[in-house]
Design an enzyme around this catalytic site. Structure first.
Site, PDB file in Angstrom:
ATOM      1  CE  LYS A 250      55.580   3.939  33.298  1.00 26.81           C
ATOM      2  NZ  LYS A 250      55.835   3.401  31.952  1.00 26.81           N
TER       3      LYS A 250
ATOM      4  CB  SER B 155      54.396   8.604  35.055  1.00 31.23           C
ATOM      5  OG  SER B 155      53.383   9.064  35.905  1.00 31.23           O
TER       6      SER B 155
ATOM      7  CE1 TYR C  26      52.620   2.566  35.334  1.00 33.83           C
ATOM      8  CE2 TYR C  26      52.290   4.497  36.728  1.00 33.83           C
ATOM      9  CZ  TYR C  26      52.439   3.938  35.470  1.00 33.83           C
ATOM     10  OH  TYR C  26      52.447   4.741  34.345  1.00 33.83           O
TER      11      TYR C  26
END
Ligand code: NAD
Ligand code: WQD
Length: 340
Positions: free
Chosen positions: A155, A126, A151
């Site tokens: 990544k 992302s 979150y």
């Protein structure tokens, strides 16, 4: 010979669109999903679009036994790993859920791949790894910033896990695709995004407001250093994003070394403000949106959009859909699920 590709999270928003494109490009997608954030009816909808019933496994990526079984039952050429939790706010409240699912889940998938001698891995990363960039557009070489949510951290850690595994010398070829802001839906209106509860992302909020599910949409701040004061993002149609995955698999297949890792931005290269997005929606759908300007949202990046040279060259890929196309397709999908 069938070119079997395991698509973890293949019933989800991005995964389901990739399944369609894989099929159209001669691959045979096999889905693994626990349907924790998707509906089983997606499988019927995929059949409606493609005329094909795809093999699918209902289960958890953390289930090593199941992964081993999938790799032994099917000759898998590559894995596209979508399965992850993705709600930024929830990840702050339930960090362990995110580290377990997204980090341990990736470990389980890689270990099973190595055991099953499956070399090609496409990983969903992302643009969140860039944080608030110092320079625009952001290139793959732009420095990463400390993640501002668990979150986002999953990544960054995910990319590092793959990098370190490849550095160790094992047979693994992987590309992490750094998605910018995926929006829109399949032009048929059969598949699209299914946000749970009140959406936090802009486009589902726009379409739900237009559909009358929400009374109004709040624009989070108009005092940023941008032309109209609202934040800038690089909104990419999910079908264009899906294409990039297919190109990625082809690229990995053509990469001679068995030991390779790269990261690639997947965006349009163009930034749009929130107000431009709202106006694009209104113009293409002829639906007036009830919106108001509100305060900034904590944690929002002011502006970010991708430098896309690497994806163009490496993946021989470019976007076909405009912001208006994305809004039209997002609205078609919303009307479909709201019976409008
Ligand atoms: P999604 O929630 O629609 O799809 C994920 C799918 O994975 C769902 O069908 C869910 O049921 C499944 N899943 C989750 N945990 C699982 C588990 N443990 N075992 C098996 N299946 C599991 O999300 P999406 O928008 O399609 O995102 C796909 C990937 O792309 C994710 O890794 C996400 O972090 C990443 N990503 C998404 C965006 C975005 O804005 N949508 C942006 C950047 C990156
Ligand atoms: C876009 C713009 C908001 C809702 C998030 C994640 C990121 C990535 C994609 C996975 C911003 C504004 C929004 C609203 C608004 N996911 N907005 N009113 O914040 O770029 O990224 O999703 O990796 O990790 O953080 O996307 O769609 O939430 O917001 O004004 O009701 O729309 O402020 O400028 P974002 P978004």
């Amino acid at each position: 010979m069938e070119h079997n590709i395991l698509v973890t999270g293949g019933a989800g928003y991005i995964g389901s669109h990739v399944v369609v494109r894989l099929h159209e490009e001669g691959f045979n997608p096999i889905i693994l999903d626990d349907f924790s954030n998707s509906e089983k009816s997606v499988l019927d909808r995929l059949h409606k679009i493609t005329g094909k019933h795809f093999k699918s496994y209902e289960g958890d990526i953390l289930d090593t036994g199941l992964l081993e079984q999938i790799f032994s039952d099917n000759q898998i050429e590559g894995v596209i790993h979508f399965a992850a939790k993705k709600a930024v706010g929830e990840s702050v409240e339930k960090p362990l859920k995110y580290y377990k699912n997204n980090v341990s889940g990736l470990l389980t998938v890689i270990e099973a791949m190595l055991a099953g001698k499956v070399k090609n891995l496409v990983f969903s990363s992302s643009c969140t790894v860039y944080g608030e960039p110092d320079e625009l557009p952001v290139t793959e070489a732009s420095p990463e910033k400390p993640a501002n949510s668990p979150y986002g951290n999953t990544k960054q850690i995910g990319e590092e896990i793959i990098q370190d595994t490849v550095t160790s010398g094992v047979a693994l070829k992987s590309i992490a695709l750094r998605y910018f802001n995926p929006i829109g839906a399949h032009p048929s209106g059969e598949i699209g995004e299914l946000p749970l509860g009140i959406p936090s992302n802009l486009v589902p909020f726009i379409t739900q407001t237009a559909a009358g599910i929400r009374e109004k949409i709040t624009v989070f701040g108009n005092d940023y250093d941008t032309p109209d004061g609202t934040c800038i993002r690089d909104y990419i149609h999910v079908m264009d994003l899906a294409d990039a995955h297919v190109q990625c698999l082809k690229h990995l297949d053509n990469t001679e070394s068995d030991n390779h890792f790269d990261v690639v931005n997947v965006g349009t290269g163009k930034g749009n403000t929130v107000l431009e997005a709202i106006k694009a929606f209104e113009a293409v759908t002829q639906v007036k949106l009830n919106y108001e300007i509100g305060p900034r949202r904590a944690g929002d990046v002011e502006k970010i959009y991708a430098q896309v040279d690497k994806s163009r060259k490496l993946l021989d890929w470019s976007t076909k859909y405009s912001l208006s196309d994305s809004m039209r397709d997002a609205w078609n999908w919303q009307k479909r699920i709201s019976d409008l």
